[in-house]
Design a protein around this motif. Structure first.
Motif, PDB file in Angstrom:
ATOM      1  N   LEU A   1      -4.235   5.357  -3.783  1.00 42.80           N
ATOM      2  CA  LEU A   1      -3.545   4.379  -4.640  1.00 42.80           C
ATOM      3  C   LEU A   1      -4.489   3.277  -5.110  1.00 42.80           C
ATOM      4  O   LEU A   1      -4.465   2.865  -6.281  1.00 42.80           O
TER       5      LEU A   1
ATOM      6  N   THR B   1       9.448  -0.646   0.636  1.00 40.70           N
ATOM      7  CA  THR B   1       8.489   0.462   0.710  1.00 40.70           C
ATOM      8  C   THR B   1       7.597   0.225   1.906  1.00 40.70           C
ATOM      9  O   THR B   1       7.635  -0.840   2.530  1.00 40.70           O
ATOM     10  N   TYR B   2       6.780   1.218   2.221  1.00 38.63           N
ATOM     11  CA  TYR B   2       5.764   0.996   3.236  1.00 38.63           C
ATOM     12  C   TYR B   2       4.722   0.045   2.644  1.00 38.63           C
ATOM     13  O   TYR B   2       4.422   0.099   1.454  1.00 38.63           O
TER      14      TYR B   2
ATOM     15  N   ALA C   1       1.638  -0.161   2.481  1.00 38.95           N
ATOM     16  CA  ALA C   1       0.429   0.362   1.824  1.00 38.95           C
ATOM     17  C   ALA C   1       0.565   0.357   0.302  1.00 38.95           C
ATOM     18  O   ALA C   1      -0.420   0.131  -0.412  1.00 38.95           O
TER      19      ALA C   1
ATOM     20  N   TYR D   1      -1.572  11.818   5.912  1.00 40.80           N
ATOM     21  CA  TYR D   1      -1.515  11.244   7.262  1.00 40.80           C
ATOM     22  C   TYR D   1      -0.783  12.251   8.150  1.00 40.80           C
ATOM     23  O   TYR D   1       0.148  12.923   7.683  1.00 40.80           O
TER      24      TYR D   1
ATOM     25  N   ALA E   1      -6.334  11.653   5.497  1.00 43.30           N
ATOM     26  CA  ALA E   1      -6.686  12.341   4.250  1.00 43.30           C
ATOM     27  C   ALA E   1      -5.697  11.943   3.172  1.00 43.30           C
ATOM     28  O   ALA E   1      -4.568  11.527   3.472  1.00 43.30           O
TER      29      ALA E   1
HETATM   30  C1  LIG Z   1       1.860   6.815   4.470  1.00 39.82           C
HETATM   31  C2  LIG Z   1       2.106   6.055   3.249  1.00 39.82           C
HETATM   32  C3  LIG Z   1       1.075   5.465   2.514  1.00 39.82           C
HETATM   33  C4  LIG Z   1      -0.341   5.396   2.990  1.00 39.82           C
HETATM   34  O1  LIG Z   1      -0.929   6.612   3.278  1.00 39.82           O
HETATM   35  P1  LIG Z   1      -2.119   6.646   4.357  1.00 39.82           P
HETATM   36  O2  LIG Z   1      -2.642   8.044   4.226  1.00 39.82           O
HETATM   37  O3  LIG Z   1      -1.519   6.377   5.688  1.00 39.82           O
HETATM   38  O4  LIG Z   1      -3.125   5.631   3.956  1.00 39.82           O
HETATM   39  C5  LIG Z   1       1.387   4.834   1.332  1.00 39.82           C
HETATM   40  N1  LIG Z   1       2.651   4.752   0.898  1.00 39.82           N
HETATM   41  C6  LIG Z   1       3.678   5.284   1.573  1.00 39.82           C
HETATM   42  C7  LIG Z   1       5.054   5.174   1.024  1.00 39.82           C
HETATM   43  C8  LIG Z   1       3.446   5.939   2.785  1.00 39.82           C
HETATM   44  O5  LIG Z   1       4.476   6.444   3.460  1.00 39.82           O
END
Ligand SMILES: *Cc1c(COP(=O)(O)O)cnc(C)c1O
Length: 375
Positions: free
Chosen positions: A65, A90-91, A93, A194, A205
């Protein structure tokens, strides 16, 4: 051991350990560990799965991202201070990718029924600085409809999919390229492998999928020190590559993705048909879309008691996510935003087991246990 575990990576991996060992041995014997054939092969497999022109392996989903947004900045499509629409639930990340690039997240409330971004609220949040919409196919449900596509077109916005939880899902409405598969619906998508995701590596990855040739090339270079040709650095890049070992393992695991997703749909249908407790709100089953059920998320006002009850009854559970990004300590500047739906969701959600290690019989028993909960 708990009778109905939430998830055990060991149990998910053991049935195909022989194949994984063979793939790992091939990489070890090849003596080639970075930027090789296994990554190229996995990228090819992923392109076919997402029906996109390009796939670029990355170190993880967050980096996928980040690299998309950094790529748009290098291409002059976005610049520091520009705004991106993002769901408030959301998560974290998703949001980290935005702020890492000095872009500004504009949080928009989710829909309390779909738990995904409420696309009808996007337009009122658009300003002259808005350059894109980051949609998240949360819990494996595609967030995609006509409203979203039309508003993106009207304001010339990039649509970036956070496809971390929805690999293999299909939207009920086609994307810009006429594609229904998530990861190929918008202008670019970040995918995560993940270990706990539906397609999980045996480590970190991720990948970018897109039909945009220029973006794919920039992302590829950015992930490799900004270099397009060895010792020629076009950009001040990063090192965010997918490695040969994870790529080889992922190509093996990809052969089982469809079966994994189909099993999850079966379990979701059992839960949906069997859980009748009025104190428990079930997730929406979308008739026209194909969901992949990364999580099966219930909601209840009595979450603490429900969680304790599940634990007493040997049912594993987890809360994804207890705190929305705007209330995290790292985002103090957003703490005062009024986002009651996102907060309501964070305060009521609870995930129950849904993976290939949960049998259909287990799901029926779990549903019965849930029906006996007195809220
Ligand atoms: C897991 C996840 C990510 C991040 O992915 P990673 O591989 O853990 O860095 C981003 N967004 C969402 C919604 C996720 O569930």
């Amino acid at each position: 051991m708990i009778k109905y575990p939430f998830l055990s990576l060991k149990e998910l991996t053991t049935p195909i350990a022989e194949e994984l060992n063979a793939a790992a041995a091939e990489v070890i014997d090849s003596g080639w560990f970075v930027n090789g054939k296994k990554v190229a092969q996995f990228e090819e497999n992923l392109k076919n799965l997402c029906k996109t022109e390009y796939a670029v392996g990355t170190s993880n989903g967050l980096d996928a991202l980040r690299l998309i947004l950094r790529g748009y900045i290098e291409l002059g499509v976005m610049k520091e201070g520009d705004e991106l629409i993002v769901p408030a639930d959301t998560y974290i990340a998703t949001v980290l990718a935005i702020t890492d690039n000095k872009l500004v997240p504009v949080f928009v409330e989710p829909d309390i029924n779909t738990l995904n971004l409420d696309t009808s609220l996007i337009e009122s949040h658009i300003t002259p600085k808005t350059k894109g919409i980051m949609v998240v196919h949360l819990y494996g449900s595609p967030c995609w409809d006509e409203t979203l596509v039309n508003v993106a077109k009207k304001y010339n916005l990039k649509v970036i999919e956070d496809n971390a939880q929805a690999i293999g899902a299909k939207a009920k409405y086609p994307g810009f390229s006429g594609n229904f598969i998530t990861g190929g619906l918008g202008d670019a998508a970040g995918n995560s492998f993940y270990p706990t995701k539906n397609l999980g590596a045996l480590g970190d990855a991720g990948a970018v999928t897109t039909n945009d040739k220029e973006l794919a090339e920039v992302v590829k270079a950015l992930s490799n020190y900004g270099s397009n040709v060895r010792y020629n650095n076009l950009y001040q890049g990063l090192n965010c590559r997918l490695d040969e070992m994870q790529a080889a393992l992922l190509s093996v695991k990809m052969n089982y993705l469809e079966a994994e997703n189909a099993h999850r749909r079966k379990l979701a249908a059992i839960y949906n048909n069997t859980i009748t407790n009025p104190a428990i709100i079930k997730p929406l089953i979308e008739r026209e879309a194909v969901q992949v059920w990364h999580q099966y998320v219930l909601r209840t006002e009595n979450r603490d008691r429900f969680k304790a009850y599940l634990t007493e009854n040997d049912v594993g559970c987890d809360i994804l996510y207890p705190v929305p990004p705007h209330l995290q300590p790292c985002y103090k500047e957003y703490a005062n935003l009024h986002l009651p739906v996102a907060c309501e969701i964070a305060n009521t959600v609870i995930s129950i087991p849904i993976s290939s290690m949960t049998s259909e019989q287990d799901a029926k028993e779990i549903a019965d246990i849930i029906n006996s909960f007195r809220g």
